[in-house]
Motif scaffolding. Sequence first.
Motif, PDB file in Angstrom:
ATOM      1  N   ALA A 180       0.944  -1.132   0.037  1.00 39.66           N
ATOM      2  CA  ALA A 180       0.172   0.114   0.131  1.00 39.66           C
ATOM      3  C   ALA A 180       0.899   1.054  -0.002  1.00 39.66           C
ATOM      4  O   ALA A 180       2.121   1.146   0.178  1.00 39.66           O
ATOM      5  CB  ALA A 180      -0.938   0.213   1.123  1.00 39.66           C
ATOM      6  N   PHE A 181       0.094   2.325  -0.204  1.00 41.63           N
ATOM      7  CA  PHE A 181       1.062   3.636  -0.259  1.00 41.63           C
ATOM      8  C   PHE A 181       0.363   4.869   0.517  1.00 41.63           C
ATOM      9  O   PHE A 181      -0.763   4.653   0.896  1.00 41.63           O
ATOM     10  CB  PHE A 181       1.021   4.096  -2.008  1.00 41.63           C
ATOM     11  N   ALA A 182       0.942   5.504   1.060  1.00 39.95           N
ATOM     12  CA  ALA A 182       0.780   6.685   1.917  1.00 39.95           C
ATOM     13  C   ALA A 182       1.185   8.017   1.634  1.00 39.95           C
ATOM     14  O   ALA A 182       2.590   8.039   1.002  1.00 39.95           O
ATOM     15  CB  ALA A 182       0.786   6.303   3.539  1.00 39.95           C
ATOM     16  N   VAL A 183       0.828   8.942   1.544  1.00 36.38           N
ATOM     17  CA  VAL A 183       1.152  10.389   1.305  1.00 36.38           C
ATOM     18  C   VAL A 183       0.670  11.405   2.205  1.00 36.38           C
ATOM     19  O   VAL A 183      -0.700  11.169   2.532  1.00 36.38           O
ATOM     20  CB  VAL A 183       1.028  10.642  -0.258  1.00 36.38           C
ATOM     21  N   SER A 184       1.396  12.317   2.679  1.00 41.24           N
ATOM     22  CA  SER A 184       0.776  13.521   3.166  1.00 41.24           C
ATOM     23  C   SER A 184       0.094  14.473   2.183  1.00 41.24           C
ATOM     24  O   SER A 184       0.444  14.602   1.167  1.00 41.24           O
ATOM     25  CB  SER A 184       1.934  14.360   3.865  1.00 41.24           C
ATOM     26  N   ASN A 185      -1.352  14.676   2.455  1.00 40.47           N
ATOM     27  CA  ASN A 185      -1.987  15.243   1.341  1.00 40.47           C
ATOM     28  C   ASN A 185      -2.660  16.556   1.873  1.00 40.47           C
ATOM     29  O   ASN A 185      -3.586  17.135   1.223  1.00 40.47           O
ATOM     30  CB  ASN A 185      -3.246  14.517   0.786  1.00 40.47           C
ATOM     31  N   GLY A 186      -1.993  17.154   2.904  1.00 34.70           N
ATOM     32  CA  GLY A 186      -2.396  18.702   3.441  1.00 34.70           C
ATOM     33  C   GLY A 186      -2.539  18.696   5.016  1.00 34.70           C
ATOM     34  O   GLY A 186      -2.781  17.694   5.355  1.00 34.70           O
ATOM     35  N   PRO A 187      -2.464  19.925   5.150  1.00 41.30           N
ATOM     36  CA  PRO A 187      -2.261  21.163   4.685  1.00 41.30           C
ATOM     37  C   PRO A 187      -0.716  21.069   4.033  1.00 41.30           C
ATOM     38  O   PRO A 187       0.227  20.298   4.467  1.00 41.30           O
ATOM     39  CB  PRO A 187      -2.467  22.055   5.464  1.00 41.30           C
ATOM     40  N   GLY A 188      -0.412  22.219   3.514  1.00 44.10           N
ATOM     41  CA  GLY A 188       1.046  22.511   2.950  1.00 44.10           C
ATOM     42  C   GLY A 188       1.212  23.207   1.616  1.00 44.10           C
ATOM     43  O   GLY A 188       0.137  23.706   1.331  1.00 44.10           O
ATOM     44  N   SER A 189       2.384  23.092   1.009  1.00 45.07           N
ATOM     45  CA  SER A 189       2.534  23.936  -0.241  1.00 45.07           C
ATOM     46  C   SER A 189       1.521  23.266  -1.072  1.00 45.07           C
ATOM     47  O   SER A 189       1.677  21.969  -1.497  1.00 45.07           O
ATOM     48  CB  SER A 189       4.037  23.647  -0.635  1.00 45.07           C
ATOM     49  N   PHE A 190       0.914  23.954  -1.923  1.00 46.25           N
ATOM     50  CA  PHE A 190      -0.230  23.579  -2.863  1.00 46.25           C
ATOM     51  C   PHE A 190       0.645  22.742  -3.878  1.00 46.25           C
ATOM     52  O   PHE A 190       0.179  21.725  -4.264  1.00 46.25           O
ATOM     53  CB  PHE A 190      -0.933  24.821  -3.656  1.00 46.25           C
ATOM     54  N   THR A 191       1.645  23.243  -4.402  1.00 52.74           N
ATOM     55  CA  THR A 191       2.461  22.612  -5.556  1.00 52.74           C
ATOM     56  C   THR A 191       3.223  21.457  -5.001  1.00 52.74           C
ATOM     57  O   THR A 191       3.173  20.467  -5.678  1.00 52.74           O
ATOM     58  CB  THR A 191       3.890  23.632  -6.156  1.00 52.74           C
ATOM     59  N   GLY A 192       3.812  21.587  -3.901  1.00 49.11           N
ATOM     60  CA  GLY A 192       4.201  20.315  -3.257  1.00 49.11           C
ATOM     61  C   GLY A 192       3.229  19.145  -3.217  1.00 49.11           C
ATOM     62  O   GLY A 192       3.743  17.926  -3.247  1.00 49.11           O
ATOM     63  N   LEU A 193       2.077  19.649  -2.710  1.00 49.70           N
ATOM     64  CA  LEU A 193       1.016  18.444  -2.134  1.00 49.70           C
ATOM     65  C   LEU A 193       0.706  17.898  -3.671  1.00 49.70           C
ATOM     66  O   LEU A 193       0.417  16.701  -3.737  1.00 49.70           O
ATOM     67  CB  LEU A 193      -0.194  18.906  -1.435  1.00 49.70           C
ATOM     68  N   ARG A 194       0.454  18.732  -4.583  1.00 50.47           N
ATOM     69  CA  ARG A 194       0.182  18.080  -6.023  1.00 50.47           C
ATOM     70  C   ARG A 194       1.207  17.103  -6.484  1.00 50.47           C
ATOM     71  O   ARG A 194       0.807  16.113  -6.958  1.00 50.47           O
ATOM     72  CB  ARG A 194      -0.028  19.201  -7.271  1.00 50.47           C
ATOM     73  N   ILE A 195       2.570  17.334  -6.252  1.00 46.06           N
ATOM     74  CA  ILE A 195       3.500  16.663  -6.805  1.00 46.06           C
ATOM     75  C   ILE A 195       3.504  15.159  -6.135  1.00 46.06           C
ATOM     76  O   ILE A 195       3.277  14.204  -6.777  1.00 46.06           O
ATOM     77  CB  ILE A 195       4.920  17.297  -6.804  1.00 46.06           C
TER      78      ILE A 195
END
Length: 222
Positions: free
Chosen positions: A59-74
């Motif tokens: 499985a995969f995990a990712v921080s999806n916010g809050p944060g840099s809009f560009t960084g989160l999208r990447i």
Amino acid sequence: MIILGLDSSAVTASCAVCDNDKILAYASVNVPVTHSQTLLPLTESVLKSANLSLNDIDAFAVSNGPGSFTGLRISVSAIKGMAFALSKPVCGVSTLLSLAYNLIGQNVITCCVMDARRNEVYNALFDITADTVTRLTPDRAISLDELGVELSQLTEKEIVFVGDGAELSYNYFEGTCSIAPEITRYQNAASVCLAADEFISAEKLMPMYIRKPQAEREREKL
């Protein structure tokens, strides 16, 4: 369960692979370059160090916010792509919740703060007792003055600032609270893996923005 996690919510970008609560491999960079240049090489390096391939990931995990809009999208896009291609589940983890896991094992209240500019921070408060993390507030954008009022009412435990807004907050409140050591202060993908719990399909994963991008806010003023 073997989880691959990514975080690029701020200046620091990182990748980790964990087997349940065991961190198998971790790598990060803390330089002001575009995360699209760093995340995939980090992922390759971490997998190689753990002697794993993407096919070994459950499985995969990712921080999806809050944060840099560009960084989160990447990072969200990278995780969606890998998970979708392999038909594996994903978990979007609150960046602030993952920061709380940096202090797991302690007995403190962690004040997770990310610089939101304009004298505000993205913030959430968590009670850390041994291996248990209890959320005390929702994720929010809050002024430092308002946050100070809340913190003044919390007297039972030591309060520790963690996150890329920790130094800003610590200086603003003139050392009335503690600040996490630099090695545990910033966002990291290992904590994202440890905080992951509810998994969904890749197509449902989305960044979670607390407030609108600055360009959109400026446009609404016209």
